[in-house]
Design an enzyme around this catalytic site. Structure first.
Site, mmCIF file in Angstrom:
data_model
loop_
_atom_site.group_PDB
_atom_site.id
_atom_site.type_symbol
_atom_site.label_atom_id
_atom_site.label_comp_id
_atom_site.label_asym_id
_atom_site.label_seq_id
_atom_site.Cartn_x
_atom_site.Cartn_y
_atom_site.Cartn_z
ATOM 1 C CG HIS A 205 -0.242 0.110 2.545
ATOM 2 N ND1 HIS A 205 -0.030 1.312 3.187
ATOM 3 C CD2 HIS A 205 0.286 -0.843 3.358
ATOM 4 C CE1 HIS A 205 0.592 1.100 4.336
ATOM 5 N NE2 HIS A 205 0.804 -0.200 4.466
ATOM 6 C CG ASP A 217 3.232 1.101 7.518
ATOM 7 O OD1 ASP A 217 2.913 0.253 6.671
ATOM 8 O OD2 ASP A 217 2.450 1.548 8.371
ATOM 9 C CD GLU A 275 -2.283 -1.664 5.839
ATOM 10 O OE1 GLU A 275 -2.055 -2.648 6.556
ATOM 11 O OE2 GLU A 275 -1.958 -0.499 6.165
ATOM 12 C CD GLU A 276 -1.207 2.486 7.620
ATOM 13 O OE1 GLU A 276 -1.687 1.891 8.607
ATOM 14 O OE2 GLU A 276 -0.008 2.426 7.308
ATOM 15 C CG HIS A 376 1.563 3.420 12.299
ATOM 16 N ND1 HIS A 376 0.491 2.685 12.763
ATOM 17 C CD2 HIS A 376 1.714 3.075 11.006
ATOM 18 C CE1 HIS A 376 0.018 1.924 11.785
ATOM 19 N NE2 HIS A 376 0.764 2.142 10.704
#
Length: 569
Positions: A205, A217, A275-276, A376
């Site tokens: 993603h 990420d 996605e998150e 994150h």
């Protein structure tokens, strides 16, 4: 081990009893037991030191980043490691130049999408310039916008209805163009009524959490998959262009030094834009895209940390053949089935798109997991990714790609009558060993091995009991008691640190104070675990075994702390 040491201890006690309750007997007993306990302690300490050194060396053993190496030579000539980390880092730098790529932000919908489409367009030109058209290679890509809803289980007890609209995906497909004379195949491909081949999906993603650049990420996943696509496009060929027999495996071709691999299956790439917020974009692809019905296996790339090695954490249902391909062809295999157990148990408060895929297809879920305190956050930047980390994941992807794409058929393809030599229908048990080694078994083989070892151990205990060193009745008491003590110690060693962790979190309100340095774990939890495990061995159980009230020889040799120390190590 506990049973053997206890039986041996009682044999020594029996020898001391034969010498009588004399001073000579006591000295003999204490001398033998001191030597016995010291050897166990030294063995335990040496084992821990050796394992710790192996683990530390293994975690630090990232491959050479080799920045710019591949770009100095033709990509289809490099073998076996072809991943260009320098180019991947440049791509991540450009991708993370946007301040925010959260779902539906302007940067995600325009900057991220435009960058991916521009890169795919450039790759299509590279394919043409590199003779891809002569080899029959064709790259198609498009933007998918999806909407829908689905239910997913949150932490094992809460069911959430997840609805979404206007989700953006970038989907690409690498395939062989139909021969010029095959007019019917060209017409079928043009109207989308039929795809000639099954496919391998590579997915990641490009959206991020708010205020996070998302270099790891999942900018890392986007970069490694983009480079893997470039490798496949440059190196794949039509089957009749490679000197490969119809029943030959990719590994045999690779060992002969061939510089191409036959593209017998298509490669589908998914860069999903959501996605998150709950895995919506992967669901939109699986449920709504015309290519989804051709997918037979998936390689998913994601991150729960920054840097270090990329860990194979899941392989999905009926997966032994997938784990076998990874173990055999990945140059730096690194995986553990424990990760799959944790994800399936819902103990991990996180998820990847692989959860959506695994309901339909098996595959590989490859995740960065070290330095989770950066994940994150605004600190998830390119400089935090270790040199060699991207190449570790990229070379593993490039290593297994030919193995998937050169299969005559996927083992889980219901439309094929060809019988694959790969196992299908069983789960896998896999774990890595130091210095880029890995073991992989199907579950039935692993279960057979485990039961065989257990049966052999029991057989040795029975032989010892029958040897007459210790009476049969007393020996059976020892076996039963040691099993109960070890089980009780194991439970306490887990429960007590768990209770302490809850107190730190909810009473002292100091959660995860050790997270920035995992070494602190040893000081926060291990002493409590060790102390709790000692407790069962300090019980006066040895006197009950001997039938004494505390004055017998066994009362002198309980050594509970020593036994526990050895077993704990």
């Amino acid at each position: 081990l506990a049973t053997f040491f206890s039986l041996e201890k009682h044999r020594v006690v029996r020898m001391a009893e034969k010498k009588g309750a004399s001073q000579e007997g006591d000295k003999f007993l204490h001398r033998i037991l001191r030597r016995h306990m010291l050897s166990r302690a030294l063995f335990g300490i040496a084992s821990v030191v050796i394992v710790f050194l192996f683990i530390s060396a293994d975690r630090a053993a990232l491959p050479d980043a080799a920045v710019g190496r591949v770009r100095d030579e033709k990509i289809w000539k490099c073998s076996p490691h072809c991943f260009d980390e320098g180019h991947a880092r440049s791509f991540i730098s450009e991708l993370t130049g946007s301040a925010d790529r959260t779902v539906s932000s302007a940067e995600s919908d325009h900057f991220g999408v435009d960058l991916l489409l521009r890169t795919l367009t450039e790759m299509r030109h590279e394919i043409a310039a590199g003779g891809g058209e002569e080899r029959g290679i064709q790259l198609d890509f498009e933007v998918q916008t999806g909407e829908g809803s689905f239910e997913n289980e949150y932490r094992g007890f809460l069911t959430i209805t997840n609805s979404y609209a206007n989700i953006t995906n970038i989907v690409a497909r690498l395939t062989l163009a139909p021969p010029a004379s095959d007019t019917a195949a060209k017409n079928e491909e043009a109207d989308g009524s039929k795809n000639r081949r099954k496919s391998l999906l590579m997915s990641t993603h490009f959206d991020t959490m708010p205020n996070s650049p998302g270099a790891s990420d999942a900018g890392s996943g986007v970069a490694t998959i983009m480079e893997s696509l470039r490798f496949a496009a440059m190196k794949a060929s039509h089957p009749d262009k490679c000197k490969m027999n119809k029943d030959e495996a990719w590994g045999e071709l690779h060992e002969r030094g061939e510089s191409c691999f036959p593209l017998r299956q298509d490669l589908v790439i998914l860069f999903n834009g959501c996605e998150e917020l709950g895995l919506q974009a992967s669901h939109a692809f699986i449920e709504g895209h015309r290519w989804a019905t051709d997918i037979m296996a998936v390689i998913n790339a994601d991150a729960g940390g920054v840097g270090g090695k990329s860990l194979l954490v899941q392989t999905g249902p009926r997966n032994s053949w997938v784990a076998h391909l990874y173990q055999r062809y990945a140059p730096f295999p690194h995986g553990s089935v424990i990760g799959q157990d944790l994800f399936q148990s819902t103990l991990v408060p996180s998820d990847t798109d692989f959860r959506v895929y695994s309901e339909f297809i098996p595959g590989l879920d490859m995740v960065y997991y070290l330095n989770g305190y950066i994940y994150h956050t605004e600190h998830d930047v390119l400089d935090q990714i270790d040199a060699g980390s991207l190449r570790h994941q990229g070379d593993n992807m490039i290593g297994v790609l030919p193995a998937f794409l050169s299969l005559r058929s996927f083992p889980n393809d219901p439309d094929e009558t060809f019988t694959s030599p790969l196992d299908y229908g069983e789960s896998a048990v896999y774990f890595h060993l130091p210095f880029n080694n890995m073991l992989s078994f199907n579950f039935s083989s692993f279960k057979t091995a485990a039961f065989s070892i257990s049966a052999f151990s029991l057989f040795l205990v029975l032989i010892y009991i029958g040897s007459g060193h210790v009476g049969i009745g007393k020996s059976l008491k020892v076996v039963v008691v040691e099993v109960l003590l070890a089980s009780f110690a194991f439970i306490l060693a887990i429960v007590v640190p768990l209770v302490w962790g809850l107190l730190i979190d909810f009473v002292l309100e100091r959660p995860m104070r050790w997270f920035s340095n995992n070494v602190f774990l040893a000081f926060v939890f291990l002493p409590l675990s060790f102390a709790a495990a000692i407790v069962p061995y300090l019980l006066p159980i040895a006197d009950w075994i001997d039938g004494t009230s505390g004055g017998g020889p066994s009362s002198k040799v309980r050594g509970g702390a020593s036994e526990c120390f050895f077993l704990f190590m």
